[in-house]
Design a protein around this motif. Structure first.
Motif: not given
Length: 223
Positions: A40-56
């Protein structure tokens, strides 16, 4: 113009990543009906990780640095809060999100201006509600009185800067206020008692907060 085409392509890539993050947020929200579940932790962090990539893809080096720092800390906080079996899950998650809010404050402070209209009303209501909430939580906090007070101060400072941001749209302000709503529900669920649909409400407002902040800083201002 080559430079303009490059900027347009960069913004297009950022938009695609942001949309993927939004879809990941929806998918995780739907998956909460089966929580807790393995990974579940891996599924939960997918959104902020993708937003981190967006912000780059954001052009401003200063803003990109602080926004990525906020999202990296948020990712850590999400992972820790999704692993309640760890003894330090809550305090670790709280600490990670405290760092995230400090980074958001550093990001938003240069953008803040004199609040006008509904923003002038929202700010005193925000701080008044925070004070009343802390008084209500106080008998249930135990040894967490000081950490929770510090967290609430930084959270409200971040939301105040978001509301005061001199931007031609309301998405950043919405993001700051949604963050307050999400954390308020976490506090109620943790210190007062769980309530029906708390998991869905907490995640929905949190996802709106992060998506709105990235949208307002990166996408709506372009490169």
């Amino acid at each position: 113009m080559p430079r303009e085409r490059e900027a347009a392509e960069t913004l297009s890539q950022a938009r695609r990543l942001w949309l993927a993050a939004a879809l990941a947020a929806v998918a995780y929200g739907v998956s909460l009906r089966d929580a807790p579940y393995p990974d579940q932790a891996a599924a939960k962090v997918l959104m902020p990780v993708l937003l981190l990539l967006t912000s780059r893809h954001h052009a401003s080096t200063r803003e990109r640095t602080w926004l990525c720092a906020a999202l990296a800390a948020s990712t850590m906080g999400d992972a820790l809060l999704a692993m309640p079996q760890l003894s330090f899950s809550f305090i670790g998650g709280l600490s990670a999100f405290l760092i995230a809010h400090v980074a958001y404050c550093a990001l938003l402070a240069p953008l803040a201006g004199q609040p006008r209209g509904w923003r002038r009303i929202a700010l005193p209501l925000l701080w008044g509600a925070a004070l009343l909430a802390y008084v209500g939580f106080l008998p249930h906090l135990g040894e967490l009185k000081a950490p929770v007070a510090a967290y609430m101060l930084v959270l409200c400072a971040m939301a105040s800067l978001a509301v005061s941001a001199r931007l031609p749209h309301v998405t950043v302000a919405l993001g700051g206020l949604a963050f307050v709503s999400s954390d308020a529900m976490i506090a109620i669920d943790r210190f007062i008692g769980t309530f029906p649909g708390s998991g869905y409400g907490i995640w929905a407002t949190y996802a709106i907060a992060q998506l709105s902040l990235v949208d307002g800083i990166v996408l709506r201002r372009g490169n």
